[in-house]
Design an enzyme around this catalytic site. Structure first.
Site, short mmCIF file in Angstrom:
data_model
loop_
_atom_site.label_atom_id
_atom_site.label_comp_id
_atom_site.label_asym_id
_atom_site.label_seq_id
_atom_site.Cartn_x
_atom_site.Cartn_y
_atom_site.Cartn_z
N GLU A 18 4.28 18.13 6.38
CA GLU A 18 5.14 16.79 5.93
C GLU A 18 6.05 17.25 5.19
OE1 GLU A 18 2.96 13.19 4.94
OE2 GLU A 18 4.12 13.21 3.14
N ALA A 52 9.63 4.48 -0.93
CA ALA A 52 9.32 3.02 -1.33
C ALA A 52 10.27 2.04 -1.14
CB ALA A 52 8.84 3.05 -2.72
N HIS A 78 7.86 8.23 9.28
CA HIS A 78 7.25 7.17 8.64
C HIS A 78 7.85 5.86 8.79
CE1 HIS A 78 4.62 10.25 5.85
NE2 HIS A 78 5.01 10.65 6.88
N GLY A 109 2.75 0.84 2.44
CA GLY A 109 3.79 1.27 1.41
C GLY A 109 3.39 0.89 -0.09
N ALA A 129 -1.19 -3.08 6.83
CA ALA A 129 -0.67 -1.85 7.73
C ALA A 129 -1.04 -2.07 9.03
CB ALA A 129 -1.25 -0.38 7.34
N ASP A 162 -12.62 -0.41 1.04
CA ASP A 162 -11.57 0.56 1.79
C ASP A 162 -11.93 0.89 3.18
OD1 ASP A 162 -9.12 2.30 0.97
OD2 ASP A 162 -10.46 3.74 1.81
#
Length: 298
Positions: A18, A52, A78, A109, A129, A162
């Site tokens: 990444e 962001a 992304h 995000g 998401a 989660d």
């Protein structure tokens, strides 16, 4: 363009890396040095982060497009839902497609300025998401990845909650997932167990462990705070004595990342994801120690 999920399904271990979009000309030169150094090693994919609120959107699109058009690498772009209307998101997705990018990592995000601040939905935007995953899939033949959190998303009430939200992202049409960084293998394995217990076949939807070779004490502490990641005391004890010597810290960081990777491979994992901070040397050293470099690169 090759779908990332096809590159992840391999009989041999594979790795991915990444990058983040550069802020100035020198940072861009450093980024492209890292890209060119890693290109011959044939990573399964390279991803480029998205600031962001879309703060680096144009740079992300430009860098990702250059990777697609000027290298042999498979890029992943992304995309976050922060501060974007659905119309704007459609436009960004179209921009990626226009430069040949068909692999996208879908993220809700973090709020701009404060990753742990209050989440505020755009009036014409998305909340979760999983909605972004559906939007991308509806717009074309895209391969979509999502994020996973070994310690739970900062806004999740608990790990079970989660896991439920994560599974919803997968069932919305995700092809694979990449975890936030961690420093204890057990934390990743517990995440994997929570997902498998909810009926997800991780052979079909790969879950990649995220590894960040430590380069500086302050840097890793800042990244851990942003990623809601715990740094175990035993890791701090190994790097803090070298805090004034960046090369020594980096050497210890390579040791720690190699040890984590070795255990993950021993547990049957076939994919490793490296957060590079736009540098290649630590990742290359780890891959070399693992015996994962192509013969021509050794």
């Amino acid at each position: 363009m090759t779908a990332v999920v096809d590159r992840l399904r391999s009989d041999r271990p594979v790795f991915s890396v990444e990058f983040f979009p550069p802020k100035d000309a020198e940072a861009e030169r450093q980024l492209w040095r890292a890209i060119r150094e890693l290109e011959p090693l044939d990573p399964a994919f390279v991803s480029v982060t998205y600031g962001a609120g879309g703060s680096s959107r144009d740079r992300t699109i430009r860098v990702t497009g250059r990777i697609a058009q000027e290298t042999t690498l498979t890029p992943v772009a992304h995309l976050t839902a922060v501060n974007h209307s659905v119309a704007e998101l459609r436009n960004v997705i179209g921009s990626y497609a226009s430069v040949g990018v068909r692999n996208i990592l879908a993220l809700r995000g973090d709020p701009p300025g404060d990753p742990n601040g209050e989440w505020v939905k755009h009036p014409q935007g998305l909340t979760y998401a999983e909605e972004l995953v559906r939007l991308i899939r509806d717009l074309g033949d895209f391969c979509v990845g999502v994020a996973a959190y070994p310690f739970g998303h900062p806004r999740s009430a608990d790990l079970d909650t989660d896991a439920e939200f994560f599974v919803r992202k997968l069932r919305a049409g995700s092809h694979y997932a990449v975890s936030q960084m961690f420093f204890r293998v057990e934390d990743f394995l517990r995440l994997r167990d929570r997902i498998a217990a909810r009926g997800i076949d991780l052979d079909q939807v790969p879950l990649l462990p995220g590894l960040m070779p430590i380069r500086s004490v302050k840097g890793i502490q800042k990244m851990a705070e942003m990623a809601n990641t715990e740094i175990p005391p035993e890791v701090i004890a190994r790097v803090e004595p070298h805090a004034g010597d960046l090369e020594a810290v980096r050497a210890v960081g390579v040791d720690i990342a190699t040890e984590l990777a070795e255990r993950l491979l021993a547990e049957g994992l076939k994919q490793l994801h490296f957060y590079t901070m736009n540098r290649s040397n630590s990742t290359v050293q780890v891959l070399d120690r693992l015996g994962l470099l192509p013969a021509r690169a050794r």
